[in-house]
Enzyme design. Structure first.
Site, PDB file in Angstrom:
ATOM      1  N   THR A  67       8.080  35.687 -38.619  1.00 36.09           N
ATOM      2  CA  THR A  67       7.664  34.475 -39.321  1.00 36.09           C
ATOM      3  C   THR A  67       8.928  33.699 -39.692  1.00 36.09           C
ATOM      4  OG1 THR A  67       5.736  35.636 -40.154  1.00 36.09           O
ATOM      5  CG2 THR A  67       6.397  33.640 -41.335  1.00 36.09           C
ATOM      6  N   CYS A 108       3.736  39.616 -47.321  1.00 34.10           N
ATOM      7  CA  CYS A 108       3.791  38.321 -46.625  1.00 34.10           C
ATOM      8  C   CYS A 108       3.493  37.095 -47.489  1.00 34.10           C
ATOM      9  CB  CYS A 108       2.856  38.346 -45.422  1.00 34.10           C
ATOM     10  SG  CYS A 108       3.495  39.401 -44.111  1.00 34.10           S
TER      11      CYS A 108
HETATM   12  P1  NAD Z   1       9.841  45.578 -40.666  1.00 35.69           P
HETATM   13  O1  NAD Z   1      10.854  45.539 -41.722  1.00 35.69           O
HETATM   14  O2  NAD Z   1       8.719  46.577 -40.727  1.00 35.69           O
HETATM   15  O3  NAD Z   1      10.561  45.785 -39.249  1.00 35.69           O
HETATM   16  C1  NAD Z   1      11.720  45.154 -38.847  1.00 35.69           C
HETATM   17  C2  NAD Z   1      12.539  46.140 -37.987  1.00 35.69           C
HETATM   18  O4  NAD Z   1      13.651  45.441 -37.430  1.00 35.69           O
HETATM   19  C3  NAD Z   1      13.096  47.318 -38.751  1.00 35.69           C
HETATM   20  O5  NAD Z   1      12.712  48.523 -38.117  1.00 35.69           O
HETATM   21  C4  NAD Z   1      14.619  47.114 -38.681  1.00 35.69           C
HETATM   22  O6  NAD Z   1      15.355  48.327 -38.627  1.00 35.69           O
HETATM   23  C5  NAD Z   1      14.746  46.338 -37.373  1.00 35.69           C
HETATM   24  N1  NAD Z   1      15.998  45.607 -37.207  1.00 35.69           N
HETATM   25  C6  NAD Z   1      16.725  44.911 -38.115  1.00 35.69           C
HETATM   26  N2  NAD Z   1      17.794  44.366 -37.545  1.00 35.69           N
HETATM   27  C7  NAD Z   1      17.756  44.705 -36.224  1.00 35.69           C
HETATM   28  C8  NAD Z   1      18.597  44.438 -35.106  1.00 35.69           C
HETATM   29  N3  NAD Z   1      19.703  43.708 -35.227  1.00 35.69           N
HETATM   30  N4  NAD Z   1      18.243  44.964 -33.923  1.00 35.69           N
HETATM   31  C9  NAD Z   1      17.139  45.712 -33.781  1.00 35.69           C
HETATM   32  N5  NAD Z   1      16.300  45.988 -34.811  1.00 35.69           N
HETATM   33  C10 NAD Z   1      16.613  45.504 -36.011  1.00 35.69           C
HETATM   34  O7  NAD Z   1       9.239  44.094 -40.581  1.00 35.69           O
HETATM   35  P2  NAD Z   1       7.790  43.661 -40.078  1.00 35.69           P
HETATM   36  O8  NAD Z   1       6.786  43.866 -41.169  1.00 35.69           O
HETATM   37  O9  NAD Z   1       7.528  44.235 -38.742  1.00 35.69           O
HETATM   38  O10 NAD Z   1       7.995  42.082 -39.981  1.00 35.69           O
HETATM   39  C11 NAD Z   1       8.715  41.472 -38.921  1.00 35.69           C
HETATM   40  C12 NAD Z   1       8.399  39.987 -38.955  1.00 35.69           C
HETATM   41  O11 NAD Z   1       7.017  39.763 -38.703  1.00 35.69           O
HETATM   42  C13 NAD Z   1       8.714  39.286 -40.272  1.00 35.69           C
HETATM   43  O12 NAD Z   1       9.152  37.988 -40.017  1.00 35.69           O
HETATM   44  C14 NAD Z   1       7.348  39.234 -40.949  1.00 35.69           C
HETATM   45  O13 NAD Z   1       7.254  38.163 -41.862  1.00 35.69           O
HETATM   46  C15 NAD Z   1       6.423  39.018 -39.780  1.00 35.69           C
HETATM   47  N6  NAD Z   1       5.043  39.478 -39.957  1.00 35.69           N
HETATM   48  C16 NAD Z   1       4.779  40.645 -40.579  1.00 35.69           C
HETATM   49  C17 NAD Z   1       3.455  41.053 -40.717  1.00 35.69           C
HETATM   50  C18 NAD Z   1       3.099  42.347 -41.424  1.00 35.69           C
HETATM   51  O14 NAD Z   1       1.941  42.503 -41.780  1.00 35.69           O
HETATM   52  N7  NAD Z   1       4.009  43.269 -41.618  1.00 35.69           N
HETATM   53  C19 NAD Z   1       2.408  40.275 -40.187  1.00 35.69           C
HETATM   54  C20 NAD Z   1       2.731  39.115 -39.520  1.00 35.69           C
HETATM   55  C21 NAD Z   1       4.053  38.714 -39.409  1.00 35.69           C
END
Ligand code: NAD
Length: 424
Positions: A121, A261
């Site tokens: 997002t 979120c």
């Molecule tokens: P999360 O924190 O669960 O996962 C992110 C992952 O990225 C982590 O495992 C972290 O170690 C990894 N990471 C960080 N830097 C990195 C790099 N340089 N290279 C490789 N991996 C790296 O986050 P999430 O909940 O999956 O959210 C991700 C995005 O999706 C955000 O923007 C969030 O707003 C959006 N989103 C989340 C949801 C939800 O319900 N969780 C729903 C829709 C959208």
């Protein structure tokens, strides 16, 4: 297709697993070595109904792999998804350091045409920033696409496998064809893949979450009116929700929206609006109402005890930070139970409160029970067991879990949100 997913958290793991399930070869990358080791060994790192089964099946069939090496993951792939964190920065805007850091790295290692799809997002204009970060080091062909994710935690697999809609922000015909093919198995029932420009797509995600948060804050204000006017918010909710222009969902009052979120996305859209000199008045009010609503239940509790919570001990079903802080600051103590959030909260606030092994143990010695989240096990408790454990039959329910009449018949003093309760 061969796909790389960068960031194997909630969204990345669900996305990777579901794309593998439809026959693609997926490599998920993460910088967290321990996470990658666990996933590679077949240990799932998040709990989502239905996910583990397809995760294991796709590992076994060689369609789902995990690595810490970005370069290895993108070799021979056509599509690279970014599912990286975008946490709020100090000023409330989305912090793009993870997304732009990976974009910069990609610029240094890309070879041949790739499509970089952003699932995180992100504020409007991020596709351009990602593109510019890549272009600093790479002058070959590539496209940067916005494809926001709408999955909900708890039903993420269903949401991903059968999305209401897929939004894709791209103006490239080549990418449209590729993304249509990729998503075809997920929209067989006719739900649309909606193509638009990158900026509209980026804004769509924030508009969706902000609109839902607005619905919640609106209903919380209606609940406040109900309490003051002797109306019942459950009736009003049913009355308006049956109008299909309004819809039944997101009309439940409570103690404010939370989670990973809504607060951050509402805040980020307000910040983005300020940056283009637009005062997003409704959204600012939504935030303000939410901040009040988080303390509404505590205000009811204080009123009941005539502002004297000193030395009072409460049972708390469901962990919610604002009420915990407010109660403790007023001199109360708390024993809490939450089926999911306890390890995380324990790590953050430690022994500020006590933790029970189950919801009934939490009741021991409590002046009253406070309900802050709506887990199904709270919704249908064993009322006989509850009666044995609870000393004072007093319940402050921030989630309207129980029927008011039933609670009064069971002999409880019962207060909830937007509904008349027991007379003191
Ligand atoms: P999360 O924190 O669960 O996962 C992110 C992952 O990225 C982590 O495992 C972290 O170690 C990894 N990471 C960080 N830097 C990195 C790099 N340089 N290279 C490789 N991996 C790296 O986050 P999430 O909940 O999956 O959210 C991700 C995005 O999706 C955000 O923007 C969030 O707003 C959006 N989103 C989340 C949801 C939800 O319900 N969780 C729903 C829709 C959208």
């Amino acid at each position: 297709m061969k796909i790389a997913i960068v960031g194997t958290g909630y969204v990345g793991l669900v996305t990777g697993t579901c794309f593998a399930e439809t026959g693609n070869k997926v490599t998920c990358v993460d910088i967290d070595k321990i996470k990658v080791e666990k996933l590679s060994a077949g240990q799932i790192t998040i709990y989502e109904p239905g996910l583990e089964k397809i995760f294991l099946r796709n590992i076994k069939e060689g369609r789902l792999k995990f690595t810490t090496e970005l370069e290895e993951a993108i070799e021979d792939t056509e599509i690279i998804f970014l599912a990286l964190p975008t946490p709020p920065g100090a000023d409330g805007s989305a912090d793009l350091k993870y997304v732009l850091g990976v974009a910069d790295h990609l610029g240094k290692i890309l070879k041949g045409y790739k499509v970089i799809v952003n699932k995180s997002t992100v504020p409007v204009g991020t596709a351009d920033k990602v593109s510019a970060a890549i272009a600093k080091h790479y002058n070959g062909e590539y496209d940067v696409v916005s494809n926001p994710e709408f999955l909900r935690e708890g039903v993420a697999v269903d949401d991903f496998m059968k999305p209401n809609r897929v939004v894709v922000g791209t103006r490239s015909e080549r990418v449209k064809k590729l993304m249509s093919d990729l998503y075809a198995p997920f929209v067989r029932q006719g739900n649309p893949v909606i193509f638009m420009d990158e900026r509209s797509s980026e804004l769509t995600k924030y508009a969706a979450n902000s609109f839902l948060a607005t619905k919640i804050s609106f209903m919380n204000e209606i609940a406040q009116l109900c309490e003051r006017m002797g109306a019942d918010v459950d009736m009003v909710r049913r009355g308006i929700g049956s109008d299909d222009r309004i819809g039944k969902r997101f009309l439940f009052p409570g103690i404010g929206y939370g989670g990973s979120c809504f607060p951050k996305d509402v805040q980020a859209l307000i910040k983005s609006s300020d940056e283009v000199n637009y005062d997003f008045e409704i959204l600012k009010a939504v935030e303000k109402v939410n901040a009040h609503q988080k303390l509404h239940l505590v205000e009811k509790i204080k009123a009941y005890y005539e502002n004297n919570l000193q030395g009072k001990h409460f049972a708390l079903w469901g962990l919610a930070f604002k009420p915990i802080d407010a109660l403790i600051n007023a001199g109360a103590t708390i024993t809490a139970y939450d089926p999911e959030a306890m390890p995380n909260v324990k790590a953050q606030i430690g022994d500020k409160i006590n933790y029970a092994e189950n919801q009934y143990q939490a009741l021991e010695g409590a002046a009253a029970l406070i309900i802050a989240t709506e887990w199904s096990e709270f919704r249908t408790p064993d009322f006989d067991l509850m009666e044995q454990k609870i000393q004072n039959k007093i319940v402050f329910d921030g989630r309207n879990l129980f029927d008011v009449q039933k609670m009064i018949e069971l002999g409880y003093y019962y207060e909830s949100i937007g509904r008349s309760g027991s007379e003191k």
